[in-house]
Design an enzyme around this catalytic site. Structure first.
Site, PDB file in Angstrom:
ATOM      1  N   GLU A   1       0.841  -1.195   0.000  1.00 48.47           N
ATOM      2  CA  GLU A   1       0.000   0.000   0.000  1.00 48.47           C
ATOM      3  C   GLU A   1       0.875   1.244   0.000  1.00 48.47           C
ATOM      4  OE1 GLU A   1      -2.556   1.441  -0.552  1.00 48.47           O
ATOM      5  OE2 GLU A   1      -4.321   0.806   0.517  1.00 48.47           O
ATOM      6  N   ASP A   2       0.359   2.331  -0.529  1.00 50.43           N
ATOM      7  CA  ASP A   2       1.113   3.585  -0.472  1.00 50.43           C
ATOM      8  C   ASP A   2       0.921   4.276   0.876  1.00 50.43           C
ATOM      9  OD1 ASP A   2      -1.564   3.970  -1.156  1.00 50.43           O
ATOM     10  OD2 ASP A   2      -1.187   5.782  -2.299  1.00 50.43           O
TER      11      ASP A   2
ATOM     12  N   ASP B   1      -4.185   5.888   6.131  1.00 52.38           N
ATOM     13  CA  ASP B   1      -4.653   7.179   6.650  1.00 52.38           C
ATOM     14  C   ASP B   1      -5.667   6.882   7.764  1.00 52.38           C
ATOM     15  OD1 ASP B   1      -5.946   9.722   6.807  1.00 52.38           O
ATOM     16  OD2 ASP B   1      -5.307  10.192   4.791  1.00 52.38           O
TER      17      ASP B   1
ATOM     18  N   PHE C   1      -2.169  16.646   3.812  1.00 56.60           N
ATOM     19  CA  PHE C   1      -2.482  15.989   2.540  1.00 56.60           C
ATOM     20  C   PHE C   1      -1.213  15.900   1.711  1.00 56.60           C
ATOM     21  CE2 PHE C   1      -4.245  15.127  -1.573  1.00 56.60           C
ATOM     22  CZ  PHE C   1      -5.292  14.277  -1.260  1.00 56.60           C
TER      23      PHE C   1
ATOM     24  N   ARG D   1       0.616  12.289  -9.389  1.00 57.20           N
ATOM     25  CA  ARG D   1       1.144  10.934  -9.124  1.00 57.20           C
ATOM     26  C   ARG D   1       2.562  10.807  -9.683  1.00 57.20           C
ATOM     27  NH1 ARG D   1      -3.235   7.632  -7.311  1.00 57.20           N
ATOM     28  NH2 ARG D   1      -5.215   8.092  -8.294  1.00 57.20           N
TER      29      ARG D   1
END
Ligand code: PRP
Length: 177
Positions: A99-100, A103, A152, A165
């Site tokens: 996973e990146d 959160d 963010f 991205r």
């Protein structure tokens, strides 16, 4: 317009590369002489995944899993949607989930439950980024690259409304409402 937003570098390309190599070494030790199905969680983890699997010295089979919960918003919808399923069964396989970012933890939680139900031989989880102050559900992650504050972030696969991205480092976005 994305060009009007100000990006501030949070994690450099060099720091990302050092961390990816470090996680890769740990995974190479873990999977030495074994076959592992490495799952890239689309879309956000594609860049981290591509770099990470090149650092894993084992027999790696690539799979792609699509989930979405942000749907062009900067806040999680709270509902995880499956957009692309795995190509092959993972029963009795060693599985590595890449996973990146974790959160709220809802996506990781959903992925762990969904994959565990398919009875892999083992399930190891890995996330480049974790925002500890944002977690809404309990979820254990085996390998974490960086803990970051509740800001963010974009770049290195992560987006804002589909943009950024392709930025090669992790940046904080200023000026979001
Ligand atoms: C992002 C990210 C994680 C998830 C983490 O995906 O890639 O999968 O959110 O958030 P959570 O811990 O609050 O669940 P997103 O829904 O933005 O889709 P994308 O990867 O296609 O950009």
């Amino acid at each position: 317009m994305p060009s009007q937003l100000k990006l501030t570098e949070l994690i450099s390309e060099e720091a990302l590369s050092v961390k990816v190599r470090e996680i890769g070494r740990a995974l190479s030790d873990k999977y030495k002489g074994k076959e592992v199905v490495a799952i890239c969680v689309l879309k956000g983890s594609f860049m981290f995944y591509a770099d990470l699997i090149r650092e894993i010295n084992a027999d790696v089979v690539s799979e792609f899993f699509g989930v979405s919960s942000y749907q062009n918003s900067s806040r999680s919808s709270g509902e995880v949607r499956l957009t692309l399923d795995l190509h092959s069964p993972i029963e009795d396989k060693h599985v590595l989930l890449v996973e990146d970012i974790v959160d709220t933890g809802l996506t990781m939680n959903y992925l762990q439950k969904t994959l565990a139900a398919r009875k892999p031989k083992s399930l190891t989880t890995c996330a480049l980024l974790l925002k500890p102050s944002c977690l809404k559900v309990e979820c254990h992650v085996d390998h974490i690259g960086f803990e970051i504050p509740d800001e963010f972030v974009v770049g290195y696969g992560l987006d804002y409304q589909g943009y950024f991205r392709n930025i090669p480092y992790i940046a904080q976005v200023e000026g979001l409402i």
